[in-house]
Design an enzyme around this catalytic site. Structure first.
Site, PDB file in Angstrom:
ATOM      1  N   ASP A  36       0.793  -1.229   0.000  1.00  0.00           N
ATOM      2  CA  ASP A  36       0.000   0.000   0.000  1.00  0.00           C
ATOM      3  C   ASP A  36       0.826   1.280   0.000  1.00  0.00           C
ATOM      4  OD1 ASP A  36      -2.097  -1.753   0.279  1.00  0.00           O
ATOM      5  OD2 ASP A  36      -3.007  -0.722   1.985  1.00  0.00           O
ATOM      6  N   HIS A  61       3.817  -2.068   3.216  1.00  0.00           N
ATOM      7  CA  HIS A  61       3.770  -0.741   2.598  1.00  0.00           C
ATOM      8  C   HIS A  61       5.079  -0.397   1.892  1.00  0.00           C
ATOM      9  CE1 HIS A  61       0.616  -0.544   5.672  1.00  0.00           C
ATOM     10  NE2 HIS A  61       0.077   0.431   4.966  1.00  0.00           N
TER      11      HIS A  61
END
Length: 270
Positions: A83, A229
């Site tokens: 992400d 992430h």
């Protein structure tokens, strides 16, 4: 059944239907007997609290369908989801790591960041990964938006990411996983599916890669959707993004157990 990417009919969940009944009942009670307002108000407040709690629980399906694991058809596979990118420093290094493991991942990209770094998005696709929708601006107040603003935010990212990647996303992940009852009808109208995760490493907050990997591997099993992430990545004491070592550990564990990696797009398209 609608083909992936096509708009579909929205069906309210029991929680949303129940909240609507409570609201209608409160109005009816007030119309018949205004003195019942404390009970009517209490019911409405309780229903709002239940809806809010469901929206604060990222893995909840109380507000609509939510991918928290891969379907059984995925077999002995896991999904790595990444992400908040693309990031000009971290994402290329993550791509090299994935190549080294011959792994495939799903990148939930922010539209504005994709527009700033289009070559990285193109590289994600060229190297066999999937690009999905993580909103246009990743606003912290996303879960407070009304349906119109929410649709504009998500649709803007659909256009941005579709133009750069060459294929419009099939999945959406809410910023921080937080949402409200308006999200599922918007996603249905845009032909998108909500995806959260089985577990996450909290690698934007923790500077210890071993601890991040431990969280991801706790209960590790086929069908898992793992969250890390490339954007806003925490760094260790040497300034290295912890996602790199943590993801390396996870992919080695997957190989040891005979698990393959699958993008969410591949999972839904079969």
């Amino acid at each position: 059944m609608n083909a992936p990417g096509q708009p579909r009919r929205w069906t309210p969940t029991p929680l949303i239907s129940g909240a609507a009944v409570v609201h209608a009942g409160a109005l009816a009670a007030l119309a018949v007997s205004p003195a019942t307002w404390p009970w009517a108000a209490g019911g409405v407040i309780a229903s709002h609290l239940a809806l809010t709690a469901a929206g604060l629980w990222p893995r909840s399906a109380l507000l609509g369908h939510n991918w928290t694991t891969l379907p059984e058809s995925a077999g002995a596979s896991i999904a790595i989801t990444i992400d908040d990118g693309p990031d000009p420093d971290v994402t290329p290094r993550v791509l090299d790591l994935l190549d080294a493991h011959r792994a495939r991942a799903t990148f939930f990209c922010i539209g504005e960041r994709a527009r700033e770094h289009p070559r990285i998005v193109e590289a994600i696709v060229a190297r066999g990964h999937a690009v999905e929708n993580h909103s246009q601006r990743h606003r912290h107040n996303f879960s407070l938006m009304g349906p119109g603003a929410m649709r504009r935010e998500i649709d803007a990212a659909q256009t941005t990411l579709g133009d750069i990647a060459g294929t419009r996303p099939l999945f959406f992940r809410a910023p921080a996983g937080l949402r409200n009852p308006f999200l599922e009808p918007v996603l249905c109208g845009l032909g998108l599916h909500l995806a959260s995760w089985t577990r996450r490493g909290f690698d934007t907050r923790t500077g210890d890669a071993a601890l991040v990997a431990g969280r991801l591997l706790d209960g590790f099993a086929a069908g898992d959707i793992l969250l890390v992430h490339d954007g806003h990545a925490a760094r260790d004491v040497h300034g290295v993004p912890v996602v790199l070592a943590a993801l390396d550990t996870v992919l080695r564990a997957a190989a040891d157990r005979g698990f393959g990696t699958l993008t969410l797009r591949d999972a839904i398209l079969g």
